[in-house]
Design a protein around this motif. Sequence first.
Motif, PDB file in Angstrom:
ATOM      1  N   ASP A 123     155.837 116.103 -41.633  1.00  0.00           N
ATOM      2  CA  ASP A 123     157.104 115.373 -41.608  1.00  0.00           C
ATOM      3  C   ASP A 123     158.169 116.161 -40.865  1.00  0.00           C
ATOM      4  O   ASP A 123     158.862 115.634 -39.992  1.00  0.00           O
ATOM      5  N   GLU A 171     157.828 118.382 -38.710  1.00  0.00           N
ATOM      6  CA  GLU A 171     157.555 118.421 -37.272  1.00  0.00           C
ATOM      7  C   GLU A 171     158.007 117.120 -36.610  1.00  0.00           C
ATOM      8  O   GLU A 171     158.629 117.145 -35.549  1.00  0.00           O
ATOM      9  N   ASP A 172     157.700 115.994 -37.273  1.00  0.00           N
ATOM     10  CA  ASP A 172     158.110 114.702 -36.728  1.00  0.00           C
ATOM     11  C   ASP A 172     159.626 114.633 -36.549  1.00  0.00           C
ATOM     12  O   ASP A 172     160.121 114.040 -35.595  1.00  0.00           O
ATOM     13  N   GLN A 225     157.711 123.145 -34.876  1.00  0.00           N
ATOM     14  CA  GLN A 225     156.729 122.820 -33.843  1.00  0.00           C
ATOM     15  C   GLN A 225     155.576 123.798 -33.980  1.00  0.00           C
ATOM     16  O   GLN A 225     155.724 124.868 -34.564  1.00  0.00           O
TER      17      GLN A 225
END
Lengths: 353, 353
Positions: free
Chosen positions: B58, B60-61, B66
Amino acid sequence: MPWEPVGNHPNLNERTQHLLKVLVERYIRDGQPVGSRTLARDAGLDLSPATIRNVMADLEDLGYLQSPHTSAGRVPTARGYRLFIDALLNVPPLDHREVEILRRRIDQPVQNSAELARTVSDLLSGVTRLAGIVMVPRRNVVTLRHVEFLPLSENRVLVVLVLNAQEVQNRIIQTRRPYSAVELNQAAQYLNGQFAGKGIQQVRETLLRDLRETRDNLDRLMQTVVEMAEQTFEIDPVGEDYVVAGQTHLMQCADLSDLDTLRQLFEAFNHKSDLLHLFDQCLHADGVQIFIGEEAGSSVLQGCSVVTAPYTVEGQVLGVLGVIGPTRMAYDRVIPVVEVTARLLAAALNDQD
Amino acid sequence: MPWEPVGNHPNLNERTQHLLKVLVERYIRDGQPVGSRTLARDAGLDLSPATIRNVMADLEDLGYLQSPHTSAGRVPTARGYRLFIDALLNVPPLDHREVEILRRRIDQPVQNSAELARTVSDLLSGVTRLAGIVMVPRRNVVTLRHVEFLPLSENRVLVVLVLNAQEVQNRIIQTRRPYSAVELNQAAQYLNGQFAGKGIQQVRETLLRDLRETRDNLDRLMQTVVEMAEQTFEIDPVGEDYVVAGQTHLMQCADLSDLDTLRQLFEAFNHKSDLLHLFDQCLHADGVQIFIGEEAGSSVLQGCSVVTAPYTVEGQVLGVLGVIGPTRMAYDRVIPVVEVTARLLAAALNDQD
DNA sequence: CTTGGCACTCTGAGGCCGAGAGTGCCAACC
DNA sequence: GGTTGGCACTCTCGGCCTCAGAGTGCCAAG
């Protein structure tokens, strides 16, 4: 030759010397170890690679060359560079136009010697693409031109000293008792009237030796004068220092790509004492001097060379300037640049006085 | 919080925020991408790695994390650092003893503001092991304290200006005609008598606007005064500038090991204009400000963060100081150091005046 | 929503191989 | 005796493969 030959070299064959010369030149150009085939082609001697190989083996035995590993070509050692610079290198004079460009950049009006040092240092580094250094040494003779005292607060006085031609120094001194602006002004007037144009050494001696002991008998003005002078002329006012420019150029040359070596070198620039020691040695050699690698006396200069020249006005050495770069640098270009810059700086200082 | 939150962040789950916090802390400590297993252990939440993985996906989204590649752990993005600093970081106050150490080093007597800037810059860099920066800005209000004119040669006069508390400036001006020492002295006395303690802006206006137009009617003294003043107060005398120290520390942090990045950064230090622009922005924010990577507006600062704080005397902003280091730096330590140093410098300047 | 399981992916170190470059040595030649 | 061509030898460097390790994403079960 302006730089002093250091090593003593056994007689080398004319041809051997020539081959060493070509090899070093080639290596300075390319940065690659030079093999026998390449050298055979470059030397213009109509010799076969095999012959060249024999010569190279001899040169290696004598310590002028070394090979990074079995099947790479050869690379000059510090000793090899030394011989190259002492005996083999021919230094072409600088082009007139280039001299003119240098002259114009040095002759620009500047405010003080620190700024001039920075300008020249920038110039050296810009032209050679190496790090430029200009040192302003402690002068033996410092002339007092003008002195001014300004009360700051209770017991603190700002001293403004104008020295030599146009050097302005200021410092804050603590006094034993508060002084009024008028008192300070009178003291300054007295000192200016009495000592302007005199050497600062002389001022110190005359004033302090003659007057201090009889302090109790002096009038109020002279007591002020003595207390001010004591602290004003206490320490030698013009500190020895240098200016470095273009350090970043050193980060681009492949030879010094090791980050740690580079860091140590940069720290040496900040630390100063090592380099000052080196430059002190150059002060009284006349003409260009070259230090290869650890000849300079400091292990941080591994892989580096230093090219220096003192600059003088009326026969008196004022300072040293030069460049620091990888040992693999274009000496035939750097040497005349350093030499000419030293002359031009001397001339500029001469005009200014 | 002294630094202003910049990004606007959607509501994040309490737990999610905690995990981000732990991850960033861990990454700042180790410099290694953090995996789900590690994070599960560190977070103290009794969750399985699988759950952590979902949360990390989540984050990262949403752009906070990253991964360098598929099977490495995760690393904070600039946005992740931003949130961490704005909302998650707790900054412990500096230890009393440490504050004392800083105070002692700053309170040492110094000669002028440039030297003080250097001292403080050294201090910052020494304590944080990053590059320290102290900027001395152009002051809005520059007070003339004392002026002195000394004839150098035919048409050149050395001007010595004492400004503000103890700032000494000198410059050389070209005059239209030669002046005698006596004339210059009189002019200086007039200016000192009339304008000492006044703002330099005001001096310029009063003198030049009122007198210049009536020049022909003035007596010889006042003509001298006007010509001198014209050039003396022509340009704003206190230039905006900064001092960098400890650049070499940046060569040791693994994040910036790329030689080329580093070179560009160092060149930016020399070039100055980019950084001056950045610091100008910080002048009127109060308290610590943090710029992450290219937030600072310059591409050379990729991978770097800048932590700044302005220092003020009597409510007037005098300058900015701070440090530059890799984005992965120990903010919880650097922030209080910068903050306290700014306060101490302000105090030191206050005492001095 | 959480969890264990599992297949998948990617890096990085180590080993192997072949091309290329250069050497040292030797025997032959002028 | 210096010079030369020939030849075997050595070493580096890049490419390629392999394998272990770490971490992920997804899924189905709890």
